[in-house]
Motif scaffolding. Sequence first.
Motif, PDB file in Angstrom:
ATOM      1  N   GLY A 140       0.873  -1.199  -0.025  1.00  0.00           N
ATOM      2  CA  GLY A 140       0.063  -0.030   0.047  1.00  0.00           C
ATOM      3  C   GLY A 140       0.888   1.266   0.091  1.00  0.00           C
ATOM      4  N   ILE A 141       0.386   2.473  -0.658  1.00  0.00           N
ATOM      5  CA  ILE A 141       0.990   3.696  -0.499  1.00  0.00           C
ATOM      6  C   ILE A 141      -0.221   4.569  -0.517  1.00  0.00           C
ATOM      7  CG2 ILE A 141       2.334   5.022  -2.201  1.00  0.00           C
ATOM      8  CD1 ILE A 141       3.602   2.844  -3.711  1.00  0.00           C
ATOM      9  N   ALA A 142       0.116   5.513   0.292  1.00  0.00           N
ATOM     10  CA  ALA A 142      -0.829   6.794   0.641  1.00  0.00           C
ATOM     11  C   ALA A 142      -0.347   8.308   0.655  1.00  0.00           C
ATOM     12  CB  ALA A 142      -1.646   6.544   1.999  1.00  0.00           C
ATOM     13  N   LEU A 143      -0.879   8.925   0.066  1.00  0.00           N
ATOM     14  CA  LEU A 143      -0.441  10.355   0.123  1.00  0.00           C
ATOM     15  C   LEU A 143      -1.656  11.350   0.819  1.00  0.00           C
ATOM     16  CD1 LEU A 143       0.836   9.212  -2.895  1.00  0.00           C
ATOM     17  CD2 LEU A 143       1.816  11.386  -2.826  1.00  0.00           C
ATOM     18  N   PRO A 144      -1.659  11.542   2.021  1.00  0.00           N
ATOM     19  CA  PRO A 144      -2.811  12.405   2.703  1.00  0.00           C
ATOM     20  C   PRO A 144      -2.635  13.675   2.443  1.00  0.00           C
ATOM     21  CG  PRO A 144      -1.013  11.893   4.333  1.00  0.00           C
ATOM     22  CD  PRO A 144      -0.777  10.989   2.930  1.00  0.00           C
ATOM     23  N   SER A 145      -3.749  14.598   2.056  1.00  0.00           N
ATOM     24  CA  SER A 145      -3.837  15.781   1.556  1.00  0.00           C
ATOM     25  C   SER A 145      -3.366  16.575   2.795  1.00  0.00           C
ATOM     26  CB  SER A 145      -5.422  16.189   1.180  1.00  0.00           C
ATOM     27  OG  SER A 145      -6.095  16.259   2.459  1.00  0.00           O
ATOM     28  N   GLY A 146      -2.588  17.660   2.181  1.00  0.00           N
ATOM     29  CA  GLY A 146      -2.015  18.702   3.391  1.00  0.00           C
ATOM     30  C   GLY A 146      -0.860  18.093   4.089  1.00  0.00           C
ATOM     31  N   SER A 147      -0.428  17.109   3.570  1.00  0.00           N
ATOM     32  CA  SER A 147       1.019  16.572   4.139  1.00  0.00           C
ATOM     33  C   SER A 147       2.006  16.585   3.008  1.00  0.00           C
ATOM     34  CB  SER A 147       0.698  15.161   4.600  1.00  0.00           C
ATOM     35  OG  SER A 147       2.095  14.553   5.201  1.00  0.00           O
ATOM     36  N   ASP A 148       3.283  16.829   3.630  1.00  0.00           N
ATOM     37  CA  ASP A 148       4.352  16.529   2.529  1.00  0.00           C
ATOM     38  C   ASP A 148       5.320  15.148   2.916  1.00  0.00           C
ATOM     39  OD1 ASP A 148       5.427  17.069   5.246  1.00  0.00           O
ATOM     40  OD2 ASP A 148       7.068  18.465   4.676  1.00  0.00           O
ATOM     41  N   LYS A 149       4.510  14.272   3.123  1.00  0.00           N
ATOM     42  CA  LYS A 149       5.004  12.809   3.580  1.00  0.00           C
ATOM     43  C   LYS A 149       4.091  11.853   2.789  1.00  0.00           C
ATOM     44  CE  LYS A 149       7.744  14.356   6.886  1.00  0.00           C
ATOM     45  NZ  LYS A 149       7.359  15.426   6.962  1.00  0.00           N
TER      46      LYS A 149
END
Length: 435
Positions: free
Chosen positions: A155-164
Motif C-alpha cells: 500500500g501507498i498513501a499520500l494524505p492531503s495537506g501533508s508533505d509525507k
Amino acid sequence: MDIDGSKRIFRRLGPSQGDNGSSKQQQKVCFHWRAGRCDRFPCPFLHRELAAPPPQAQGSLTNGTASSKRSHGYSDDYRGGPRRNTNFNNNWGRTPAHGGGNNARAVTKTEKICAYWLQGSCKFGDSCRFLHSWTTGNCFSLLTTLEGHQKVVSGIALPSGSDKLYSGSSDKTVRVWDCQSGQCAGAVNLNGEVGCMLSEGPWIFVGLTNLVKAWNAQTAADLNLTGPVGQVYSLVVGNDMLFAGTKDGILAWKFNVATNCFEPAASLKGHSHHVVSLVVGANRLYSGSMDNTIRVWSLETLQCLQILTDHTSVVMSFLCWDQFLLSCSLDKTVKVWVANESGNLEVTYTHQEEHGVLALCGMHDAEAKPVLLCSCNDNTVRVYDLPSFSERGKIFSKEAIRCIEIGPGGLFFTGDESGQVRVWKWLAETTTAAA
C-alpha cells in the motif's frame, strides 16, 4: 636417396614459404594428381588441395580451425535458437548472450533487463541486446527508488495537506518518506502485516489482520476499527462511509463528527470467499473476490444489485473510467464493462494478457490523455492508451508490482514484492521527441 625423395615430396606439395608464388600455374591443383596417376617430376601444378578460406569467411573457433561441432548445430543448441550470423566468435559463449559482439548492424533489443547493467559492469553499451533501462516507450522517467521495506509493498498513501508519503508492507511496518528529500522520516512498527492502504483527506487507513487502523496526519489521531475477520486486503470510501473487504464479506463504518470516531454502519454478505478488491463509482460499490465473482452494490441501500461471473480466477483490481468499469484478474484478462439499457453491466471488451493481472491504475499523461497502467505477475507494468488499448510502453521491476498510486504533477508511485517503492514522472511529448 632419402634426401632426393624428400625433395620430390616437398616440391610436389607446392611452393615453399620463400616462394613468392609468381607462377599462376602453381595456384592450380594437378588434375592427374587428383586422379592418382601423375608421373611428372617436377610437376608444374599443385599436388595438394587449395588452402581453406580465412576463418572470418568459413566460421571458426578462436584458434582459427574449423569447428567439428558445426554440422551438429551446437551453436543453435547452446543459444536455444538459430544462429544470428556465421561467425562463431560472435555467437559462442558469453559474448552473444550479452550484447552481440562487434556486429555493425543494428541491435534488436530483447525486452529483458541486462543483468550486467544492473551490476554496473556491462561493457557493450548501446550494442547490448538487453535493456539498459527500467522502461520502454520513453514516456516517463524514474526519479528515485525508496529503499527500506524488507517484504512486499502492499500500500501507498499520500494524505492531503501533508508533505509525507506513506508506504505499508507485509514486513509489518509503515514507512514515512519526506517528499522533498526522498529520505525515510520514520517507521511505525505494527502487530500485523499490511494488506492495503488508503488515504482520504487527512486520514490514512491501514488494513491489517482482523483490524483497520486509522491515522489523521493533521491531528495525529490514532484509531482502531475492529470487526474484520482475517487479513484486510481492500479499502475504499464512498457515500461518507469506509468499506473494508474481509474474509466474511464487506464491513462499513461511518465517521461520527461529534465523537470524532468511526462507528460500525453495515455488513455486506454474499461473497463465498475473501473480498480482495473494492471500488466506488456511479453511486455503486463494486467488490471483487477470491470466489472469482464481482458484486455490484447500491451505495444508498447497500443491497446487492448484480453478480458478474465472467472472470475465471481471482478478481484483483478495479478502475472506474468514464461510463466504464474495468476489472482485472489472475485469469490473464482485463474486462471492460458497460451498462445496458436495463442498467445491468455486461462485458463490452476483453483485453488478453500473457500473464495474470495484479493491479490497475488510471491516470492522465503529461498531455492530459487517459492511460491505463496494468501490472502483471511477470514483473512488468504495461502502459496503454485508453480506449484503444494500444501499448505506450512498459515498466520493469525485479519482482511483481502489487500497488500503483497516483501523485500530484504527473507523478506516480509503484511498490513491488522486493520492498522497493519507486517514484515516476510522466514526460511531455516535446521532451520525449527531443530525447
